[in-house]
Enzyme design. Structure first.
Site, PDB file in Angstrom:
ATOM      1  N   CYS A 288     -26.494  -2.165  -8.450  1.00 12.21           N
ATOM      2  CA  CYS A 288     -27.805  -2.383  -7.856  1.00 12.21           C
ATOM      3  C   CYS A 288     -27.739  -2.877  -6.421  1.00 12.21           C
ATOM      4  O   CYS A 288     -28.324  -3.906  -6.085  1.00 12.21           O
ATOM      5  CB  CYS A 288     -28.559  -3.399  -8.695  1.00 12.21           C
ATOM      6  SG  CYS A 288     -27.623  -4.916  -8.826  1.00 12.21           S
TER       7      CYS A 288
ATOM      8  N   ARG B  16       0.809  -1.216   0.000  1.00 12.76           N
ATOM      9  CA  ARG B  16       0.000   0.000   0.000  1.00 12.76           C
ATOM     10  C   ARG B  16       0.845   1.271   0.000  1.00 12.76           C
ATOM     11  O   ARG B  16       0.534   2.237  -0.693  1.00 12.76           O
ATOM     12  CB  ARG B  16      -0.892  -0.011   1.244  1.00 12.76           C
ATOM     13  CG  ARG B  16      -1.881   1.148   1.320  1.00 12.76           C
ATOM     14  CD  ARG B  16      -2.579   1.174   2.691  1.00 12.76           C
ATOM     15  NE  ARG B  16      -2.911  -0.116   3.196  1.00 12.76           N
ATOM     16  CZ  ARG B  16      -4.123  -0.698   3.084  1.00 12.76           C
ATOM     17  NH1 ARG B  16      -5.108  -0.050   2.518  1.00 12.76           N
ATOM     18  NH2 ARG B  16      -4.339  -1.901   3.567  1.00 12.76           N
TER      19      ARG B  16
HETATM   20  N1  LLP Z   1       2.825  -9.243   3.002  1.00 10.41           N
HETATM   21  C1  LLP Z   1       1.788 -10.067   3.192  1.00 10.41           C
HETATM   22  C2  LLP Z   1       2.039 -11.444   3.623  1.00 10.41           C
HETATM   23  C3  LLP Z   1       0.483  -9.601   3.013  1.00 10.41           C
HETATM   24  O1  LLP Z   1      -0.534 -10.427   3.223  1.00 10.41           O
HETATM   25  C4  LLP Z   1       0.268  -8.269   2.623  1.00 10.41           C
HETATM   26  C5  LLP Z   1      -1.087  -7.755   2.446  1.00 10.41           C
HETATM   27  C6  LLP Z   1       1.389  -7.438   2.414  1.00 10.41           C
HETATM   28  C7  LLP Z   1       2.645  -7.957   2.625  1.00 10.41           C
HETATM   29  C8  LLP Z   1       1.278  -6.012   1.994  1.00 10.41           C
HETATM   30  O2  LLP Z   1       0.636  -5.247   2.963  1.00 10.41           O
HETATM   31  P1  LLP Z   1       0.578  -3.648   2.813  1.00 10.41           P
HETATM   32  O3  LLP Z   1       1.975  -3.155   2.928  1.00 10.41           O
HETATM   33  O4  LLP Z   1      -0.022  -3.328   1.492  1.00 10.41           O
HETATM   34  O5  LLP Z   1      -0.282  -3.229   3.919  1.00 10.41           O
HETATM   35  N2  LLP Z   1      -7.294  -5.276   0.519  1.00 10.41           N
HETATM   36  C9  LLP Z   1      -6.937  -4.662   1.784  1.00 10.41           C
HETATM   37  C10 LLP Z   1      -5.516  -4.948   2.177  1.00 10.41           C
HETATM   38  C11 LLP Z   1      -5.208  -6.420   2.239  1.00 10.41           C
HETATM   39  C12 LLP Z   1      -3.771  -6.704   2.521  1.00 10.41           C
HETATM   40  C13 LLP Z   1      -3.467  -8.122   2.323  1.00 10.41           C
HETATM   41  N3  LLP Z   1      -2.136  -8.475   2.585  1.00 10.41           N
HETATM   42  C14 LLP Z   1      -7.212  -3.167   1.705  1.00 10.41           C
HETATM   43  O6  LLP Z   1      -7.650  -2.707   0.654  1.00 10.41           O
HETATM   44  O7  LLP Z   1      -7.029  -2.450   2.672  1.00 10.41           O
END
Ligand code: LLP
Length: 399
Positions: free
Chosen positions: A326, A260
């Protein structure tokens, strides 16, 4: 980014990404950790467009993956497989085979049964699988429950108490080369102290093992959707240094998996107003983007900043911004203050949509997936064309 002008070239809705912001966020990370023995692995699930992956690759960043499909995209973005690692509580045999055949740097194992499956596949392929054991450190991060992953009852990783059995299996299987411990306590973690607790548990477990040279501390660095204060890589880096100084000093590499943080801020979902509908004491602004294009508000009640793409001197009034799908969950924001002179045809910008925007989009209501445009200075480049109705039909009518 002049989205109103862009919308004259690209039909709305579409995703636009600002290359300068992507470079700045990539730069924050590489700068914050440059003095440490840290490797960065971009979690491409946040945004898997190869043009964006390529920007991270150019900065020497590798990939954090969950599937063969993501690995193909990371390779298309120019990342070397040796710098890739793959997580996933249910990697398919095909994922594992593809990863091993293409020389992945590290497979993070999330269960006892998976160890045996990977060993069997590696033996059949005549290769040795470089593995990390993903540990659930049993630390509850202060984030939305759907994206917290480090509680005892979450499905991810092995509990520390499973380690002896995992080690027995590894010792018996020459097809497995155990190189790392890994973890990921959750996403959109804004409090550096949450990560500190997780990192401390992991560093202690790591110190009790022998022969490992990588400690993967996962991703989860948050971004400021509301523009408020939040911990940044420059705040996290000293914590990583402090908790792993002794390990780094003896050559252990720390791995991080930010997703992110790299992609969110750079992305805007550009959408047009279809109707301004005053009803039941509410002002609904009906736009042409919908929950299938950006599901975060519906799924997590996530906040995304929304602004009008032109200047306006009108007073603001509470508006509820909805899409055409919808169901009532198709709502980007309720009672958001927006100029009262918004009219049909105006462009709205839904901000911080670069991470988990396009990648989580779907085709509900037979709405084709959107185009993606990369803006670099004065140049705009289409980096994914919009899907068309024919794309659906090509896949379904043959059946
Ligand atoms: N590593 C692992 C093992 C993960 O499961 C994830 C994210 C990351 C790294 C990266 O995390 P970040 O740095 O992006 O926070 N769809 C959700 C977020 C789901 C994250 C899943 N895993 C949202 O839109 O907030």
């Amino acid at each position: 980014m002049d989205t109103t002008a862009l919308a004259r070239t690209y039909p709305t809705p579409f995703y636009a990404y600002d290359a300068a912001v992507l470079r700045a966020r990539i730069g924050d990370l590489t700068e914050a950790f440059k003095a440490q023995n840290v490797s960065l692995h971009y979690a491409v699930k946040a945004n898997d467009n190869p043009a964006i992956i390529a920007m991270a690759a150019k900065a020497g960043i590798g990939a954090c993956l969950v599937s063969a499909g993501e690995m193909k995209r990371a390779m298309a973005g120019g990342m070397p497989p040796a710098l890739m690692l793959m997580n996933g509580v249910g990697k398919s045999d095909a994922d594992i085979r593809f990863a091993l055949a293409n020389g992945i740097g590290q497979l993070n194992v999330e269960s006892i049964p998976e160890l045996t499956v990977i060993a069997d596949i590696a033996r059949e392929m005549g290769v040795v699988a470089p593995i990390g054991l993903r540990i659930n450190p049993e630390v509850a991060a202060n984030t939305h429950s759907n994206i917290a992953t480090g509680r005892r009852t979450d499905k991810f990783g092995l509990l520390a108490e499973d380690l002896p059995e995992a080690k027995r299996i590894i010792a018996a299987r020459p097809e497995l080369k155990w190189i790392a411990l890994s973890c990921h306590i959750g996403s959109q973690v804004h409090d550096v102290n949450d990560l500190r607790r997780g990192y401390a548990v992991m560093a202690d477990i790591f110190r009790a093992q022998e022969g490992l040279d990588r400690l993967d501390l996962g991703g989860g660095f948050g971004v400021s959707y509301r523009g408020d204060a939040y911990s940044r890589p420059a705040d996290f880096a000293p914590v990583v240094a402090e908790l792993t100084k002794d390990l780094q000093a003896r050559g252990v590499r720390i791995q991080l998996e930010p997703g992110r943080y790299i992609a969110a801020e750079a992305g805007t979902l550009v959408t047009s107003v279809i109707h301004v509908k005053d009803s039941g004491g509410m002002r609904f602004i009906v736009v042409d983007a919908a929950m299938n294009d950006l599901i975060r508000p519906a799924l997590y009640e996530a906040y995304h900043p929304i602004r009008l793409g032109r200047s306006s001197k009108a007073a603001t009034m509470p508006c509820t911004i909805v899409g055409p799908v919808c169901e009532s969950s198709d709502c980007f924001a309720r009672d958001r203050g927006l100029p009262a002179d918004i009219v049909r045809g105006d462009v709205l910008e839904i901000g911080f949509a670069g991470a988990y925007g396009f990648t989580m989009s779907g085709q509900y209501n037979a709405r084709p997936r959107l185009a993606e445009v990369l803006i670099d200075g004065n140049e705009a480049k289409l980096i994914r064309r919009a899907f068309t109705a024919e794309d659906f039909d090509a896949a379904t009518l043959a059946a």
